[in-house]
Structure formats: structure tokens, C-alpha cells
Design a protein around this motif. Structure first.
Motif, mmCIF file in Angstrom:
data_model
loop_
_atom_site.group_PDB
_atom_site.id
_atom_site.type_symbol
_atom_site.label_atom_id
_atom_site.label_comp_id
_atom_site.label_asym_id
_atom_site.label_seq_id
_atom_site.Cartn_x
_atom_site.Cartn_y
_atom_site.Cartn_z
ATOM 1 N N ALA A 58 -77.200 -28.047 -66.985
ATOM 2 C CA ALA A 58 -77.929 -29.244 -66.551
ATOM 3 C C ALA A 58 -79.299 -28.754 -66.101
ATOM 4 O O ALA A 58 -79.422 -28.094 -65.074
ATOM 5 N N LEU A 59 -80.319 -29.032 -66.887
ATOM 6 C CA LEU A 59 -81.645 -28.456 -66.684
ATOM 7 C C LEU A 59 -82.609 -29.455 -66.046
ATOM 8 O O LEU A 59 -82.828 -30.548 -66.586
ATOM 9 N N PRO A 60 -83.197 -29.095 -64.915
ATOM 10 C CA PRO A 60 -84.170 -29.991 -64.276
ATOM 11 C C PRO A 60 -85.339 -30.291 -65.218
ATOM 12 O O PRO A 60 -85.851 -29.396 -65.889
ATOM 13 N N THR A 61 -85.701 -31.567 -65.290
ATOM 14 C CA THR A 61 -86.843 -31.987 -66.095
ATOM 15 C C THR A 61 -87.363 -33.325 -65.609
ATOM 16 O O THR A 61 -86.603 -34.153 -65.117
ATOM 17 N N GLU A 62 -88.647 -33.520 -65.732
ATOM 18 C CA GLU A 62 -89.267 -34.804 -65.414
ATOM 19 C C GLU A 62 -89.343 -35.688 -66.653
ATOM 20 O O GLU A 62 -89.768 -36.833 -66.568
ATOM 21 N N LEU A 63 -88.937 -35.164 -67.794
ATOM 22 C CA LEU A 63 -89.081 -35.873 -69.054
ATOM 23 C C LEU A 63 -87.910 -36.793 -69.379
ATOM 24 O O LEU A 63 -87.997 -37.583 -70.294
ATOM 25 N N GLY A 64 -86.797 -36.682 -68.679
ATOM 26 C CA GLY A 64 -85.607 -37.454 -68.991
ATOM 27 C C GLY A 64 -85.597 -38.855 -68.409
ATOM 28 O O GLY A 64 -86.571 -39.323 -67.810
ATOM 29 N N ARG A 65 -84.487 -39.492 -68.541
ATOM 30 C CA ARG A 65 -84.284 -40.870 -68.112
ATOM 31 C C ARG A 65 -84.569 -41.091 -66.631
ATOM 32 O O ARG A 65 -85.048 -42.141 -66.230
ATOM 33 N N PHE A 66 -84.279 -40.090 -65.795
ATOM 34 C CA PHE A 66 -84.410 -40.252 -64.353
ATOM 35 C C PHE A 66 -85.709 -39.699 -63.784
ATOM 36 O O PHE A 66 -85.911 -39.708 -62.574
#
Length: 91
Positions: A58-66
């Protein structure tokens, strides 16, 4: 493929945006992320155990749904060694 997607391809997940060499390094093991917000990035899995790689990440990203604080989940894709498929976004 738009310009942003083109810039991300071949980059290693987690490298700085201003890194002059954001690509893979010799002697390291990578999984290619397929689908989802991190499509085309490489994940450095050097030193991961078989159990860790089987579990995915589970990779932190600002690009996803949340957005900020969210994570994109990836797991090894069946029948395609070295490729991890997107399985969804989590908060």
C-alpha cells in the motif's frame, strides 16, 4: 500518453522529482506498477522476502482517489513476473 505520464514512466517510486537519475539502479530488483495512479513507476523490492512480495504493498500517493494521505494498493499480477497490478485506493 500525456506529458505527465511520459515523465513518470521508468521512474522509481519514491525518488525525488529533481533527482537527475530517477531510473532503476544496477544490482537492484524492481516490480513494475501497472494500472492505477502509479502506473509505469518501478517499485524497489530489493531485499523483500517472498512473503512480503506476495502480500504486495500500500503505497502513499497524492494521485489516488483519496488525495493526500491516501494509498494505492498493488499486488503481484498473476502470470506476469515482475509486474504488480493496481488493486485499488485506500484512505
Amino acid at each position: 500518453m500525456d506529458r505527465d505520464e511520459e515523465l513518470l514512466r521508468g521512474r522509481v517510486y519514491g525518488t525525488d522529482h529533481d533527482d537527475p537519475n530517477p531510473g532503476p539502479r544496477p544490482g537492484r530488483e524492481y516490480a513494475e506498477l501497472v494500472g492505477g495512479p502509479l502506473d509505469g513507476l518501478l517499485l524497489d523490492i530489493t531485499g523483500w522476502s517472498a512473503q512480503e512480495t506476495a502480500a504486495g504493498a500500500a503505497l502513499p500517493t497524492e494521485l489516488g482517489r483519496f488525495g493526500a494521505g491516501g494509498r494505492a494498493t498493488y499486488a503481484p499480477a498473476a502470470g506476469t513476473a515482475g509486474r504488480w497490478a493496481w488493486t485499488g485506493d485506500i484512505a
